[in-house]
Design a protein around this motif. Structure first.
Motif, PDB file in Angstrom:
ATOM      1  N   ILE A   1       0.827  -1.214   0.000  1.00 40.49           N
ATOM      2  CA  ILE A   1       0.000   0.000   0.000  1.00 40.49           C
ATOM      3  C   ILE A   1       0.857   1.258   0.000  1.00 40.49           C
ATOM      4  N   THR A   2       1.694   1.398   1.030  1.00 38.76           N
ATOM      5  CA  THR A   2       2.415   2.655   1.215  1.00 38.76           C
ATOM      6  C   THR A   2       3.349   2.960   0.049  1.00 38.76           C
ATOM      7  N   PHE A   3       4.222   2.019  -0.280  1.00 37.93           N
ATOM      8  CA  PHE A   3       5.204   2.312  -1.330  1.00 37.93           C
ATOM      9  C   PHE A   3       4.556   2.496  -2.702  1.00 37.93           C
ATOM     10  N   PRO A   4       3.616   1.634  -3.127  1.00 39.98           N
ATOM     11  CA  PRO A   4       2.993   1.898  -4.434  1.00 39.98           C
ATOM     12  C   PRO A   4       2.262   3.233  -4.492  1.00 39.98           C
ATOM     13  N   MET A   5       1.538   3.593  -3.421  1.00 46.81           N
ATOM     14  CA  MET A   5       0.836   4.870  -3.424  1.00 46.81           C
ATOM     15  C   MET A   5       1.794   6.053  -3.326  1.00 46.81           C
ATOM     16  N   LEU A   6       2.966   5.809  -2.742  1.00 45.74           N
ATOM     17  CA  LEU A   6       3.944   6.870  -2.545  1.00 45.74           C
ATOM     18  C   LEU A   6       4.991   6.907  -3.669  1.00 45.74           C
ATOM     19  N   SER A   7       4.907   5.988  -4.604  1.00 45.65           N
ATOM     20  CA  SER A   7       5.942   5.875  -5.641  1.00 45.65           C
ATOM     21  C   SER A   7       6.132   7.150  -6.467  1.00 45.65           C
ATOM     22  N   PRO A   8       5.079   7.922  -6.811  1.00 45.79           N
ATOM     23  CA  PRO A   8       5.356   9.187  -7.514  1.00 45.79           C
ATOM     24  C   PRO A   8       6.188  10.163  -6.692  1.00 45.79           C
ATOM     25  N   VAL A   9       5.965  10.196  -5.385  1.00 49.26           N
ATOM     26  CA  VAL A   9       6.747  11.070  -4.512  1.00 49.26           C
ATOM     27  C   VAL A   9       8.174  10.551  -4.393  1.00 49.26           C
ATOM     28  N   VAL A  10       8.333   9.228  -4.312  1.00 49.69           N
ATOM     29  CA  VAL A  10       9.677   8.638  -4.270  1.00 49.69           C
ATOM     30  C   VAL A  10      10.449   8.986  -5.541  1.00 49.69           C
ATOM     31  N   PHE A  11       9.770   8.882  -6.664  1.00 49.90           N
ATOM     32  CA  PHE A  11      10.411   9.213  -7.949  1.00 49.90           C
ATOM     33  C   PHE A  11      10.834  10.680  -7.980  1.00 49.90           C
ATOM     34  N   PHE A  12       9.968  11.558  -7.530  1.00 52.46           N
ATOM     35  CA  PHE A  12      10.285  12.985  -7.522  1.00 52.46           C
ATOM     36  C   PHE A  12      11.497  13.274  -6.641  1.00 52.46           C
ATOM     37  N   ASN A  13      11.503  12.729  -5.423  1.00 58.61           N
ATOM     38  CA  ASN A  13      12.628  12.955  -4.512  1.00 58.61           C
ATOM     39  C   ASN A  13      13.913  12.330  -5.038  1.00 58.61           C
ATOM     40  N   LEU A  14      13.807  11.133  -5.610  1.00 60.44           N
ATOM     41  CA  LEU A  14      14.991  10.462  -6.141  1.00 60.44           C
ATOM     42  C   LEU A  14      15.623  11.271  -7.261  1.00 60.44           C
ATOM     43  N   LEU A  15      14.798  11.771  -8.153  1.00 63.23           N
ATOM     44  CA  LEU A  15      15.310  12.563  -9.270  1.00 63.23           C
ATOM     45  C   LEU A  15      15.944  13.864  -8.782  1.00 63.23           C
ATOM     46  N   LEU A  16      15.256  14.534  -7.879  1.00 70.49           N
ATOM     47  CA  LEU A  16      15.738  15.825  -7.381  1.00 70.49           C
ATOM     48  C   LEU A  16      17.035  15.669  -6.592  1.00 70.49           C
ATOM     49  N   GLU A  17      17.083  14.685  -5.699  1.00 77.08           N
ATOM     50  CA  GLU A  17      18.271  14.509  -4.863  1.00 77.08           C
ATOM     51  C   GLU A  17      19.458  13.990  -5.665  1.00 77.08           C
ATOM     52  N   THR A  18      19.213  13.217  -6.711  1.00 73.44           N
ATOM     53  CA  THR A  18      20.311  12.770  -7.569  1.00 73.44           C
ATOM     54  C   THR A  18      20.959  13.949  -8.276  1.00 73.44           C
ATOM     55  N   ILE A  19      20.127  14.845  -8.797  1.00 73.64           N
ATOM     56  CA  ILE A  19      20.657  16.035  -9.463  1.00 73.64           C
ATOM     57  C   ILE A  19      21.429  16.910  -8.472  1.00 73.64           C
ATOM     58  N   HIS A  20      20.890  17.064  -7.268  1.00 73.48           N
ATOM     59  CA  HIS A  20      21.575  17.862  -6.250  1.00 73.48           C
ATOM     60  C   HIS A  20      22.908  17.232  -5.864  1.00 73.48           C
ATOM     61  N   ALA A  21      22.963  15.902  -5.801  1.00 76.92           N
ATOM     62  CA  ALA A  21      24.198  15.225  -5.409  1.00 76.92           C
ATOM     63  C   ALA A  21      25.309  15.470  -6.424  1.00 76.92           C
ATOM     64  N   PHE A  22      24.968  15.529  -7.697  1.00 76.15           N
ATOM     65  CA  PHE A  22      25.972  15.813  -8.722  1.00 76.15           C
ATOM     66  C   PHE A  22      26.507  17.238  -8.606  1.00 76.15           C
ATOM     67  N   GLN A  23      25.780  18.118  -7.946  1.00 75.31           N
ATOM     68  CA  GLN A  23      26.154  19.521  -7.866  1.00 75.31           C
ATOM     69  C   GLN A  23      26.875  19.889  -6.571  1.00 75.31           C
ATOM     70  N   ILE A  24      27.253  18.920  -5.755  1.00 71.28           N
ATOM     71  CA  ILE A  24      27.905  19.217  -4.483  1.00 71.28           C
ATOM     72  C   ILE A  24      29.182  20.019  -4.715  1.00 71.28           C
ATOM     73  N   PHE A  25      29.348  21.095  -3.954  1.00 67.62           N
ATOM     74  CA  PHE A  25      30.551  21.921  -4.113  1.00 67.62           C
ATOM     75  C   PHE A  25      30.978  22.571  -2.799  1.00 67.62           C
ATOM     76  N   ALA A  26      30.086  23.340  -2.168  1.00 69.75           N
ATOM     77  CA  ALA A  26      30.487  24.197  -1.045  1.00 69.75           C
ATOM     78  C   ALA A  26      31.109  23.400   0.092  1.00 69.75           C
ATOM     79  N   SER A  27      30.438  22.327   0.531  1.00 64.84           N
ATOM     80  CA  SER A  27      30.959  21.552   1.661  1.00 64.84           C
ATOM     81  C   SER A  27      32.283  20.892   1.314  1.00 64.84           C
TER      82      SER A  27
END
Length: 315
Positions: free
Chosen positions: A221-247
């Motif tokens: 129930i939870t993961f299938p219903m939440l899968s669009p949100v998981v996809f959104f976060n996964l895509l966004l955080e992957t792009i952010h991870a490639f951009q790491i610089f300041a730290s």
């Protein structure tokens, strides 16, 4: 009688005649309000992007006019050992850091979703690191915490674990950087929590009647219903991870050390462009990163059809 009908027909035909002029006025007004954004987008985004694309095919040192060299910058990248090292460091950070960050965000979101008291306080407390975690000051504090005299190393020494500091240890700098990004899980946590609130409780009640436990409820129930949100976060955080610089810049003193263990892609790009004054080379690196992130994004969208389920999908 005829004059009355003519008058009424003329009155009825008037609004359609004015409608195109009204739509034209609305269109002009819309573009007028969009004009500041359009100018900023063209002058501050599109213009610099096209300029950097041209520079990526040139030899440019910031002090002399660019000299066209074709694809030499791109071919030189794959003969540069430090470039290949930066690619490996960045991929390791993305592959391990992003899933751990999302797992921590989802776990805390599940806990907060079931909490009945103090939700507002806990949400604010867990979200706070995302507001300040990318700042220079937090990177300085993080470096001090994991240094050879920092509280983390001293705490581990109490249990007989002597690492001599994480910052100067090439084998421990990557775990330290991953811990920093996992600590900043507040933003995806809030998005996960919003998605959890949209799942109908009737589904869980029906599953309870069928004897399903928590694990089966999460999987079915939870993961299938939440899968669009998981996809959104996964895509966004992957792009952010490639951009790491300041730290990475602060913790390594802008050098990518020790032994290149924090030589992330964007940090090496910066060193090539503003320390070595090879702006054409740095531009080629930037465009290669754009292409790689674009390809990864395309792969995510292509593969999402097999595991992302939307409530409106018909089977």
């Amino acid at each position: 009688m005829t004059q009355t009908l003519t008058r009424h027909r003329g009155t009825a035909a008037a609004p359609p005649a004015r409608a195109p002029r009204r739509r034209g006025a609305d269109t002009r007004a819309g573009y007028t309000f969009l004009l500041p954004w359009l100018l900023g987008f063209i002058l501050l985004t599109v213009g610099p992007m096209l300029s950097s694309l041209y520079l990526s095919f040139t030899n440019y040192n910031l002090f002399e006019a660019p000299k066209w060299i074709g694809l030499d910058n791109y071919t030189s990248l794959f003969q540069d050992e430090r470039f290949l090292q930066s690619v490996g460091v960045t991929l390791g950070y993305v592959v391990f850091g992003t899933p751990l960050k999302l797992a921590a965000a989802l776990a805390v979101a599940l806990l907060l979703n079931n909490a009945t008291r103090g939700q507002g306080f806990y949400r604010s407390a867990f979200y706070a690191p995302s507001l300040i975690g990318a700042s220079v000051s937090i990177a300085i504090v993080w470096k001090a915490m994991f240094g050879d005299q920092g509280p983390v190393d001293q705490g581990l020494s109490f249990f007989g674990i002597n690492l001599g500091g994480w910052v100067g240890n090439p084998s421990m700098t990557m775990p330290m950087m991953i811990l920093l990004t996992v600590w900043q899980f507040g933003a995806p946590m809030v998005i996960f929590l919003a998605g959890l609130k949209q799942i109908p409780q009737e589904l869980y009640e029906a599953a309870s009647v069928d004897g399903a436990g928590r694990f089966r409820k999460f999987v079915n129930i939870t993961f299938p219903m939440l899968s669009p949100v998981v996809f959104f976060n996964l895509l966004l955080e992957t792009i952010h991870a490639f951009q790491i610089f300041a730290s990475a810049y602060i913790i390594s003193n802008g050098e990518g050390g020790p032994a290149g263990s924090t030589l992330f892609y964007t940090l090496y790009l910066y060193l090539r462009g503003f320390s070595d004054f090879r702006m054409g080379y740095a531009s080629a690196m930037a465009w290669l990163l754009v292409i790689v992130v674009g390809v990864i994004t395309l792969i995510f969208f292509r593969t999402s059809k097999s595991w992302v389920h939307y409530s409106g999908d018909s089977k």
